[in-house]
Design an enzyme around this catalytic site. Sequence first.
Site, PDB file in Angstrom:
ATOM      1  N   GLY A   1       0.835  -1.209   0.000  1.00 63.23           N
ATOM      2  CA  GLY A   1       0.000   0.000   0.000  1.00 63.23           C
ATOM      3  C   GLY A   1       0.865   1.253   0.000  1.00 63.23           C
ATOM      4  N   HIS A   2       1.854   1.279   0.907  1.00 64.56           N
ATOM      5  CA  HIS A   2       2.776   2.422   0.952  1.00 64.56           C
ATOM      6  C   HIS A   2       3.544   2.551  -0.367  1.00 64.56           C
ATOM      7  CE1 HIS A   2       2.656   1.217   5.364  1.00 64.56           C
ATOM      8  NE2 HIS A   2       2.285   2.481   5.425  1.00 64.56           N
TER       9      HIS A   2
ATOM     10  N   ASP B   1      -7.421   5.390   4.758  1.00 60.83           N
ATOM     11  CA  ASP B   1      -7.696   6.245   5.916  1.00 60.83           C
ATOM     12  C   ASP B   1      -8.539   7.418   5.400  1.00 60.83           C
ATOM     13  OD1 ASP B   1      -5.879   4.983   8.099  1.00 60.83           O
ATOM     14  OD2 ASP B   1      -4.657   5.075   6.301  1.00 60.83           O
TER      15      ASP B   1
ATOM     16  N   ARG C   1      -0.725  -3.156  10.578  1.00 61.24           N
ATOM     17  CA  ARG C   1      -1.257  -3.883  11.739  1.00 61.24           C
ATOM     18  C   ARG C   1      -1.584  -5.344  11.419  1.00 61.24           C
ATOM     19  NH1 ARG C   1      -3.376   0.176  15.503  1.00 61.24           N
ATOM     20  NH2 ARG C   1      -3.111   2.179  14.523  1.00 61.24           N
TER      21      ARG C   1
END
Length: 282
Positions: free
Chosen positions: A36-37, A150, A187
Amino acid sequence: MKICRTKQDIRDTVQRFQAAGESVALVPTMGYLHEGHMTLVRSAKANAVRVIVSIFVNPTQFGEAADLAAYPRDEARDFKMLETEGVDAVFCPAVEEMYHPLKQTTVLTEDLDKVLMGALRPGHFKGVCTVVTKLFNITGADKAFFGEKDYQQLQVIKTMVRDLDMPIEIIGVPTVRDVDGLAMSSRNVRLTPEDRQAALILNKALAFADYEVSDGRTGPDLEQEIRDFIAREPRAKLESVDVRDAETLAEVPSTITRPVVILLAARFGDVLLIDQRVANPA
Ligand code: AMP
């Protein structure tokens, strides 16, 4: 790839790029990087000459000390991933470098701070806005990239930049998922195999909700239907289900006529996961 541990070092680095006429994109992260990053980094590379990444586990945005302590970290691995991706510089300050011991100034989006995740985790978005403002001021980057995963955070940051005339462009990037549909998150490594399997219910619930919205379902009924859907998975401890206007995050009228965002938060064991999806009415 230059590794900067002080504000001065990253500021000088960015100024050198900009003095040479090169645009600079910033990707703020808390490290323990995943695909994702990396997608954010690739979007940044496609939109600017230079890319810098910050890695900072920001204590002021964590509600529970245990959550902060348990946050996974692996700097060496992160550096290797960023180097492979062709990142120009990494900013990874210590907490003491970032925050003055007598700090007393914060940044807050008044209304967005109080709703949804802001209501569940008081102080969270104030911590986010303040650290992101600092990162923008420290680096002087031209653009910054954030994930839609987010979702509220992205809206909060866009609102802050608009309201305070910050000279930076904010770009949102769609959520990256594992092949089985679980939204990638730092996470996820803390999930047991059973909980990781159970967590797939979130993306399934989003697909279900998407179908319901396109089929003309109404707002309040839909939230309950999503709750019932997730209740089929006993390992999921649901924290919140919200169907909101995709742009303003306002509550939606009973008949959905504009794009909505479905926001989910649930615990699996002691790991809090969030997921989202934008759905369009027929
Ligand atoms: P974090 O390290 O979790 O603070 O995330 C840093 C940035 O990466 C934030 O803008 C996140 O929204 C974004 N991000 C995290 N996970 C994903 C994902 N699965 N897909 C897209 N962006 C993500």
